[in-house]
Enzyme design. Sequence first.
Site, mmCIF file in Angstrom:
data_model
loop_
_atom_site.group_PDB
_atom_site.id
_atom_site.type_symbol
_atom_site.label_atom_id
_atom_site.label_comp_id
_atom_site.label_asym_id
_atom_site.label_seq_id
_atom_site.Cartn_x
_atom_site.Cartn_y
_atom_site.Cartn_z
ATOM 1 N N MET A 174 -6.463 -4.687 -4.389
ATOM 2 C CA MET A 174 -5.678 -5.221 -5.160
ATOM 3 C C MET A 174 -6.030 -4.574 -6.640
ATOM 4 O O MET A 174 -6.083 -5.021 -7.668
ATOM 5 C CB MET A 174 -5.801 -6.661 -5.332
ATOM 6 C CG MET A 174 -6.043 -7.319 -4.225
ATOM 7 S SD MET A 174 -4.318 -7.157 -3.371
ATOM 8 C CE MET A 174 -3.126 -8.433 -4.478
ATOM 9 N N ASN A 229 -1.139 2.367 3.053
ATOM 10 C CA ASN A 229 -1.253 0.912 2.497
ATOM 11 C C ASN A 229 -0.511 -0.039 3.420
ATOM 12 O O ASN A 229 0.498 0.129 4.116
ATOM 13 C CB ASN A 229 -0.649 0.945 1.019
ATOM 14 C CG ASN A 229 -0.676 -0.415 0.315
ATOM 15 O OD1 ASN A 229 -1.750 -1.214 0.510
ATOM 16 N ND2 ASN A 229 0.385 -0.869 -0.066
ATOM 17 N N HIS A 272 1.696 -3.739 2.791
ATOM 18 C CA HIS A 272 2.231 -4.531 2.000
ATOM 19 C C HIS A 272 2.911 -5.617 2.826
ATOM 20 O O HIS A 272 3.607 -5.682 3.709
ATOM 21 C CB HIS A 272 3.287 -3.685 1.194
ATOM 22 C CG HIS A 272 3.901 -4.706 0.264
ATOM 23 N ND1 HIS A 272 3.015 -5.125 -0.899
ATOM 24 C CD2 HIS A 272 4.929 -5.433 0.122
ATOM 25 C CE1 HIS A 272 3.914 -5.691 -1.786
ATOM 26 N NE2 HIS A 272 4.863 -5.968 -1.260
HETATM 27 C C1 GRF Z 1 -3.112 -8.814 3.212
HETATM 28 O O1 GRF Z 1 -2.208 -9.993 3.538
HETATM 29 C C2 GRF Z 1 -2.320 -7.516 2.527
HETATM 30 O O2 GRF Z 1 -1.275 -7.557 3.225
HETATM 31 C C3 GRF Z 1 -2.433 -7.796 1.087
HETATM 32 O O3 GRF Z 1 -3.794 -8.393 0.876
HETATM 33 C C4 GRF Z 1 -3.901 -9.088 2.099
HETATM 34 C C5 GRF Z 1 -5.404 -8.761 2.542
HETATM 35 O O4 GRF Z 1 -6.149 -9.506 3.392
HETATM 36 N N1 GRF Z 1 -1.981 -6.453 0.576
HETATM 37 P P1 GRF Z 1 -7.693 -9.090 3.932
HETATM 38 O O5 GRF Z 1 -8.312 -8.700 2.853
HETATM 39 O O6 GRF Z 1 -7.122 -7.839 4.860
HETATM 40 O O7 GRF Z 1 -8.113 -10.378 4.699
#
Ligand code: GRF
Length: 213
Positions: free
Chosen positions: A88, A105, A107
């Site tokens: 993030m 990535n 999304h």
């Molecule tokens: C996922 O839903 C991804 O699409 C978003 O952040 C979330 C990460 O989840 N960018 P995790 O840490 O892999 O459980």
Amino acid sequence: MSCRIVVLISGSGSNLQALIEQLDAPAEIVGVIANRPQAYGLQRAAAAGIANECLDHQGFSSRETFDQALMARIDSYRPDLVVLAGFMRILTPQLVRHYHGRMLNIHPSLLPKYKGLHTHQRALEAGDSEHGATIHFVTEELDGGPLVVQGRVTVQPGDTAETLAARVQGVEHRLYPLAVNWFVQGRLRLSATGATLDGELIAASGLRMEDHS
Ligand code: GRF
């Protein structure tokens, strides 16, 4: 030769877990880096015997200095591919350019819809009948690089952002291993004109997971 992969995370790391369980040879996750010390994904990496570390962005005075340090840490693993799995952070152009053609990535929307945050809520508010997740190559445009593949879910009556997010995550856990395995096998590449699979240009709207599983 094995494809060396570094995974960047910020949180739970459920996508990292899916990659740990579903990557085909000749792939090796050689390192996991989090920007938050409490990211649970670090424990997942440790449990799988993967080198892992935290580089806390709060210890840096600017985005540029953090990204420089991050690049140095990533490069210490000599990766062929860098996978953003719930990382993030907005990345500087310098970092993105450095990993051109070797950074993916995920999304949680059907891009180009809903770049940025709160994608599930926005899909609900728009009354969309379909929602999902997208894998794309990373370029300097936020959530805007060439699309690789999308996985869809049907929005159900009574869905909340939470129930929708949970179903989309189920799709993500099949979608990311699919795309990363393509890269590992040398089938997925970024060309001057866009992403290619087996040498064929992928349409701007991306492939559909349903056609490849
Ligand atoms: C996922 O839903 C991804 O699409 C978003 O952040 C979330 C990460 O989840 N960018 P995790 O840490 O892999 O459980």
